[in-house]
Design an enzyme around this catalytic site. Structure first.
Site, PDB file in Angstrom:
ATOM      1  CG  HIS A   1      -1.660  -1.242   1.470  1.00  0.00           C
ATOM      2  ND1 HIS A   1      -2.907  -1.524   0.960  1.00  0.00           N
ATOM      3  CD2 HIS A   1      -1.277  -2.349   2.170  1.00  0.00           C
ATOM      4  CE1 HIS A   1      -3.274  -2.737   1.347  1.00  0.00           C
ATOM      5  NE2 HIS A   1      -2.298  -3.261   2.076  1.00  0.00           N
TER       6      HIS A   1
ATOM      7  CB  SER B   1      12.509  19.736 -18.443  1.00  0.00           C
ATOM      8  OG  SER B   1      11.666  20.837 -18.708  1.00  0.00           O
TER       9      SER B   1
END
Ligand code: ARG
Length: 462
Positions: A157, A278
């Protein structure tokens, strides 16, 4: 204008749109090697049964060699009227060998031809994929061997759950890849049947020896039913299942490694060769390889569904719909080879930061071990779980680590706790206790490594 192969019954002058719409050479030209091999085997068989004279078979053999040369040198010219690779090669064969070429289609159909070509193409490409899978397994093994002592939090989880060894995590990927190799081998063995000689649907009316044809083309046996051999496309669907299963596994792993790569984790860094920057933000180094691999899984999963949808509702024999089987299947097989290689490369080039992994270990990872400590002193597990849950809460209140609680703190919840708890409940012991087969204890992981190595060795021998 070039006559169509079926221009007797139908005029053969299809509209330009129909011609373009129905042409499949863009994909099936990939099978030129296989189509030539199938032509060779079929021509030899026709010579055996007297359809070709010795002189004709010589001309056919020479013409096929010429066509092979043309393809190898990128000099084969397709005509707009070549509906598919089979027509193109037969057309060229007839140009080169005259009437002998016009006899090659005796007793055969493009339906058994395409089924045979495609199986051969898949078999060849599957060999490349298998090689890439074994190389990836070798990388996983090598990286696991480097990290038998590297401890990191194991998550469920996305919550810290129990400590694990990095080698154990990497071997989890290894076994998933291992199942893909097994599936691929089983798949190839299942479809190791030669459709050639099945004709359009009912079998060949000429006394060809299908056992010999199968042997000639390197198949284990001839397919046992001509309808099944020409109309079935499980051969594509099952391959796509094998492909999408690996694509899904890798997409899960890539998603996880991408998060390990985030600043907050800092468990892994990819080589510049597998990252991009980027266009706007100068500081960025993005784990694009991971994201692309995760993204490519979508098409692989959809492709399996596409093949089933394509076949559902079709009668058992060949229908032209089935021409749609190859573009998607061929693309996916080519792509999964690249995916497997890229993941291999990225993993081989990545750096694992074991100090960051160690620093991320939260004491609460030892909560199960603390409960197990009580169990070993006779407390039933359910009660031990409750006691430790309270201790965890107490540590949170005190803003200290679980094992930083004093003995007095612990004894407030159970007087079974004694001074030895602090030397027994440690990360090293937590790992060491999980020593049964398949567990994350260093000894168990070493045994697992040996088993993995043995499994990989066996594949190499096959
Ligand atoms: N191009 C066809 C395909 O890929 C080959 C078989 C065509 N058979 C036929 N009867 N039109 O499926």
């Amino acid at each position: 204008m070039q006559k169509k192969v079926w221009s007797g019954r139908v005029s053969g002058s299809v509209s330009q749109l129909m011609e373009e719409y129905s042409r499949s050479t863009e994909t099936d030209h990939l099978m030129w090697r296989e189509d030539i091999a199938v032509n060779r085997a079929w021509a030899a068989e026709l010579a055996h049964i007297g359809i070709f004279t010795p002189d004709e078979i010589t001309r056919i053999t020479e013409a096929l060699a010429t066509i092979e040369q043309e393809f190898s040198n990128d000099q084969f010219t397709f005509l707009p009227s070549d509906e598919d690779i089979h027509v193109a090669i037969e057309r060229r064969l007839t140009e080169l060998a005259g009437e002998a070429g016009a006899r090659i289609h005796t007793g055969r159909s493009r339906n058994d031809q395409v089924a045979t070509d495609a199986r051969l193409w898949i078999r060849r490409m599957a060999g490349d994929w298998r090689e890439a899978l074994l190389a990836l397994q070798a990388t996983l093994l090598a990286r696991a061997e480097e990290h038998v002592d590297t401890v990191l939090p194991g998550y469920t989880h996305w919550q810290q759950a129990q400590p694990i060894l990095l080698a154990h995590y990497l071997l989890a990927i290894f076994w998933g890849v291992d199942r893909t190799v097994q599936r691929l081998d089983e798949y190839l063995a299942r479809f190791d049947e030669c459709p050639l000689g099945c004709g359009a649907l009912a079998g060949s009316a000429f006394p060809v020896d299908r056992e010999r044809l199968a042997q000639e083309l390197g198949f284990a046996r001839p397919s046992p039913n001509s309808i099944d051999a020409t109309g079935d496309r499980e051969v594509f669907a099952e391959l796509l299942f094998v492909i999408s299963t690996l694509a899904t596994l890798l997409s899960r792993v890539c998603g996880e490694l991408q998060i390990w790569n985030a600043h907050e984790f800092g468990f892994i860094e990819f080589a510049d060769a597998h990252a991009t920057g980027s266009s706007m933000m100068p500081q960025k180094k993005n784990p694009d390889a991971m994201e692309l691999i995760r993204g490519k899984a979508a098409a692989a999963i959809a492709a399996g569904a596409q093949l089933q949808v394509l076949s559902k509702g079709l009668p058992l024999t060949y229908n032209r719909d089935l021409q749609e089987d190859k573009p998607v299947t061929f693309r996916m097989l080519q792509e999964i080879i690249l995916t497997t290689r890229l993941f291999d490369e990225a993993l081989a080039g990545a750096v694992f930061y074991s100090e960051r992994m160690a620093a991320a270990l939260d004491d609460n990872l030892l909560a199960t071990d603390l409960a197990d400590y009580l169990v070993e002193k006779g407390v039933p597990f359910r009660q031990a779980h409750e006691i430790v849950g309270q201790a965890v809460r107490r540590a949170l209140e005190k803003k200290c680590a679980l094992m930083q609680l004093s003995l007095q703190d612990l004894r407030a919840f159970s007087d079974v706790f004694e001074q030895d708890v602090f030397e027994k409940v440690t990360f090293a012991n937590s790992l060491a206790r999980r020593s049964s087969t398949g567990g994350t204890a260093p000894g168990a992981v070493r045994r697992q490594l040996a088993a993995a190595k043995e499994s990989l060795g066996e594949y190499g021998d096959r």
